[in-house]
Scaffold this motif. Sequence first.
Motif, PDB file in Angstrom:
ATOM      1  N   SER A   6       8.112   0.546  -1.048  1.00 14.34           N
ATOM      2  CA  SER A   6       8.076   2.441  -1.064  1.00 14.34           C
ATOM      3  C   SER A   6       7.731   2.795   0.397  1.00 14.34           C
ATOM      4  N   TRP A   7       8.457   4.345  -0.104  1.00 12.87           N
ATOM      5  CA  TRP A   7       8.457   5.670   1.076  1.00 12.87           C
ATOM      6  C   TRP A   7       6.785   5.683   0.915  1.00 12.87           C
ATOM      7  N   THR A   8       6.404   6.103   1.629  1.00 10.93           N
ATOM      8  CA  THR A   8       4.989   6.813   1.752  1.00 10.93           C
ATOM      9  C   THR A   8       4.775   8.349   2.109  1.00 10.93           C
ATOM     10  N   ALA A  10       6.520  10.863   1.115  1.00 15.43           N
ATOM     11  CA  ALA A  10       6.395  12.013   0.063  1.00 15.43           C
ATOM     12  C   ALA A  10       5.698  12.470  -0.398  1.00 15.43           C
ATOM     13  N   THR A  11       4.561  11.222   0.139  1.00 17.26           N
ATOM     14  CA  THR A  11       2.354  11.293  -0.563  1.00 17.26           C
ATOM     15  C   THR A  11       1.753  12.311  -0.497  1.00 17.26           C
ATOM     16  N   GLY A  12       2.023  12.853   1.067  1.00 13.80           N
ATOM     17  CA  GLY A  12       1.488  13.570   1.900  1.00 13.80           C
ATOM     18  C   GLY A  12       0.672  13.168   3.077  1.00 13.80           C
ATOM     19  N   THR A  13       1.038  11.269   3.188  1.00 13.96           N
ATOM     20  CA  THR A  13       0.869  10.707   4.396  1.00 13.96           C
ATOM     21  C   THR A  13       1.069  11.596   5.584  1.00 13.96           C
TER      22      THR A  13
END
Length: 149
Positions: A6-8, A10-13
Amino acid sequence: MECTVSWTGATGTRSGMGFIAETGSGHILAMDGAPDEKNPSNGGQNLAPRPMEALLAGTGGCTAYDVVLILKRGRHDVRGCSVKLSAERADTEPKVFTAINMHFTVTGKGVPATAVERAIAMSHEKYCSASIMLGKTAQITTSFDIVEG
């Protein structure tokens, strides 16, 4: 065997090119891209291994596992095993591995060189799926040292 990556980003990491892999056995592996100075939003933050580094590390783990198991099954007193992998990649896309050298260091009591040589050969010819697969694009060479101890 299964794995979900999973790409992280896009979650603001912190990294825009971070990924988390969850393996079928329930383990987590973080991966990240290299920073991209020309276009920072397309680069990572160097927070974890690159995916190709993880592939190379997995190959090292696969073959080292084989070598230890083969030596133990041969009733050799193996007490340590490490493998240093050095790889070259193609200059153009796809940047596959083109050459990989694996240098094994086996530690043990009275472990004969012929047994280590045989274990490495068996791993690369029959058992190590990863190195056999990478051998389709890369010339794989091996060498080893034995440390008495």
